[in-house]
Design an enzyme around this catalytic site. Structure first.
Site, PDB file in Angstrom:
ATOM      1  CE  LYS A  83      -0.562  -0.367   4.984  1.00 35.21           C
ATOM      2  NZ  LYS A  83      -1.405  -0.026   6.093  1.00 35.21           N
ATOM      3  NE  ARG A 129      -6.906  -0.174  10.807  1.00 37.67           N
ATOM      4  CZ  ARG A 129      -5.651  -0.314  10.405  1.00 37.67           C
ATOM      5  NH1 ARG A 129      -4.830   0.718  10.399  1.00 37.67           N
ATOM      6  NH2 ARG A 129      -5.190  -1.491  10.018  1.00 37.67           N
ATOM      7  CG  HIS A 165      -3.793  -4.663  11.981  1.00 32.82           C
ATOM      8  ND1 HIS A 165      -2.630  -5.232  11.491  1.00 32.82           N
ATOM      9  CD2 HIS A 165      -3.535  -3.327  12.074  1.00 32.82           C
ATOM     10  CE1 HIS A 165      -1.725  -4.280  11.299  1.00 32.82           C
ATOM     11  NE2 HIS A 165      -2.252  -3.121  11.654  1.00 32.82           N
ATOM     12  NE  ARG A 201      -2.665  -8.212   7.874  1.00 34.33           N
ATOM     13  CZ  ARG A 201      -3.192  -8.737   8.994  1.00 34.33           C
ATOM     14  NH1 ARG A 201      -3.821  -9.907   8.942  1.00 34.33           N
ATOM     15  NH2 ARG A 201      -3.119  -8.096  10.134  1.00 34.33           N
ATOM     16  CE1 TYR A 245      10.172  32.590   1.348  1.00 31.65           C
ATOM     17  CE2 TYR A 245      10.538  30.210   1.430  1.00 31.65           C
ATOM     18  CZ  TYR A 245      10.188  31.350   0.723  1.00 31.65           C
ATOM     19  OH  TYR A 245       9.841  31.252  -0.590  1.00 31.65           O
ATOM     20  CB  CYS A 290      12.415  26.656   0.780  1.00 29.35           C
ATOM     21  SG  CYS A 290      13.638  27.805   1.419  1.00 29.35           S
ATOM     22  CG  MET A 291       7.084  23.892  -1.907  1.00 26.42           C
ATOM     23  SD  MET A 291       5.912  24.688  -3.007  1.00 26.42           S
ATOM     24  CE  MET A 291       4.991  25.712  -1.900  1.00 26.42           C
ATOM     25  CG  ASP A 292      10.194  24.067  -4.568  1.00 24.46           C
ATOM     26  OD1 ASP A 292       9.300  23.202  -4.569  1.00 24.46           O
ATOM     27  OD2 ASP A 292       9.955  25.296  -4.667  1.00 24.46           O
TER      28      ASP A 292
HETATM   29  N1  PLP Z   1      -1.915  -5.593   8.033  1.00 26.22           N
HETATM   30  C1  PLP Z   1      -2.709  -4.522   8.115  1.00 26.22           C
HETATM   31  C2  PLP Z   1      -4.177  -4.717   8.283  1.00 26.22           C
HETATM   32  C3  PLP Z   1      -2.171  -3.248   8.063  1.00 26.22           C
HETATM   33  O1  PLP Z   1      -2.953  -2.181   8.157  1.00 26.22           O
HETATM   34  C4  PLP Z   1      -0.768  -3.111   7.904  1.00 26.22           C
HETATM   35  C5  PLP Z   1      -0.116  -1.801   7.848  1.00 26.22           C
HETATM   36  O2  PLP Z   1      -0.439  -0.871   8.482  1.00 26.22           O
HETATM   37  C6  PLP Z   1       0.014  -4.257   7.818  1.00 26.22           C
HETATM   38  C7  PLP Z   1      -0.591  -5.490   7.878  1.00 26.22           C
HETATM   39  C8  PLP Z   1       1.506  -4.178   7.674  1.00 26.22           C
HETATM   40  O3  PLP Z   1       2.056  -3.659   8.844  1.00 26.22           O
HETATM   41  P1  PLP Z   1       3.639  -3.548   9.022  1.00 26.22           P
HETATM   42  O4  PLP Z   1       4.086  -2.572   7.999  1.00 26.22           O
HETATM   43  O5  PLP Z   1       3.796  -3.027  10.401  1.00 26.22           O
HETATM   44  O6  PLP Z   1       4.173  -4.908   8.799  1.00 26.22           O
END
Ligand code: PLP
Length: 375
Positions: free
Chosen positions: A41, A141, A172, A225, A271, A317-319
């Site tokens: 992600k 969540r 989770h 995960r 700035y 700064c921004m850049d």
């Molecule tokens: N599983 C879920 C539902 C998550 O939201 C996340 C990340 O936030 C992960 C797994 C992966 O977590 P991590 O990067 O701490 O391994």
């Protein structure tokens, strides 16, 4: 977003580090039936989704996790045919896309299933959509908190097998990276209690983010995960330094001096004119700023030039930003924001500590204007 290929500021991503981190996790899982679904992600935590997916695939990933449907579709468009699980809630109105692309989705309520059922009946050629039921065992969540509703959802799925396939169930953890495992154990027990209400266990039962698989591997179940540890970073920051295997950071960030000058004592920089040279000083300007994700909070932190720590002076700064050099250096000299220079190294943990946040936020905040270079 226009990518800044023509300025000398870039993120370097070591795909081999990603490969090795996954291979080490696979070694750790040897003898179990667990598979790895790397978490890609947020543009693979800022590392770039497709090149990370390629490295992960080569290392033996069995599928992928993403946060939102758009990310899953981007992987499909790039021809990744492995299972892809969307970890967030997908709108029931998007289920035609979900089905057409064989994406696995997270469901956290019976209400969602009922809404999806109304919609899916209108789709001309429906195939069962792969569902992972999310259990809220204490993260607060998304997900089922109640055994009766969870069982009702599983029953609803089974009763409408033409449309729904129960592929997984997961939770989770909120504190898997905490040295105190009291709450972790409570969550784990609650999850097991809720899973036990299902008449049968789905193919995937999963609880492990990186921290869980590193420090609570006895709880692993059969899908990992793997997020931050795949990128080579310790999920706990500094809280738990012991690791079952060494993590290799994949990301560094570099630029170059594009302007160098000597200023007189009393000269102001940046700035707000907040910095004043106390003596004659060499000042370097670097083309990176808060629009690239290098926050204004980084004022006063250091970067590495030729192995020397140089302070960011004046406001970011921004850049662009300015640093104080120990001596004159030519334009074009390398400046390291994250990574090694000489005998010294700036880690993402150091940056996060300075900025008062976690390394996750630093890497996800690196903007798309920074080119990613892979090796
Ligand atoms: N599983 C879920 C539902 C998550 O939201 C996340 C990340 O936030 C992960 C797994 C992966 O977590 P991590 O990067 O701490 O391994």
């Amino acid at each position: 977003m226009t990518v800044g290929y023509l300025r000398p500021t870039r993120i370097l991503v070591d795909q081999n580090a990603i490969y090795e981190n996954i291979q080490n996790e696979l070694k750790d899982l040897k003898g179990t039936d667990a598979v790895i679904f790397p978490v890609l992600k947020a543009n693979a935590y800022g590392h770039g989704m497709i090149p990370v997916a390629e490295a992960a695939q080569a290392a033996g990933a069995a599928g992928f996790c993403v946060a939102i449907l758009d990310e899953a579709l981007a992987l499909r468009r790039a021809n990744f045919m492995e299972p892809i699980l969307v970890l967030g809630i997908t709108q029931p109105t998007e289920i035609e896309l979900v089905i057409a692309n064989q994406i696995s989705i997270t469901v956290g309520s019976l209400e969602w299933l009922q809404a999806a059922y109304e919609i899916v009946q209108q789709i001309p050629y429906p195939q069962p959509m792969h569902i992972h039921l999310s259990v809220d065992s204490g993260m607060g969540r998304i997900g089922f908190r109640d055994a009766t509703e969870l069982l009702a959802a599983a029953t609803f799925i089974k009763a409408h097998a033409k449309y729904f396939d129960l592929e997984g169930i997961f939770t989770h953890f909120a504190t898997a990276d905490d040295p105190d495992d009291t709450y972790f154990k409570e969550q784990s027990a609650r999850f097991n209690e809720l899973v036990a209400v299902l008449p049968e266990r789905p193919r995937f039962v999963h609880v492990s983010n990186s921290a869980t698989s590193l420090w609570h591997s006895a709880c692993n179940e059969n899908l990992i995960r793997m997020g931050i540890s795949m990128y080579g970073l310790n999920p706990s920051g500094n809280a738990i330094p012991e690791l079952p295997y060494a993590l290799k950071p994949a990301l560094s960030l570099e630029s170059e001096l594009v302007f160098v000058k000597q200023v007189e004592a009393g000269s102001k920089i940046g700035y707000g004119a907040t910095y004043e040279a106390s003596e004659s000083e060499w000042i370097g300007t670097i083309p990176i700023g808060y629009a690239d994700g290098w926050s204004r909070r980084m004022q006063g932190s250091t970067v590495l030039v030729d192995g020397h720590r140089c302070e960011i002076i004046g406001r970011v700064c921004m850049d662009q930003l300015m640093i104080r050099l120990p001596k004159q250096y030519p334009v074009g000299t390398k400046v390291v924001f994250v990574g090694k220079s000489g005998d010294d190294e700036i880690t993402l943990q150091e940056i996060a500590d300075y900025a008062g946040t976690i390394h996750y936020e630093i890497i996800c905040g690196l903007s798309d204007r920074l080119p990613r270079v892979y090796s």
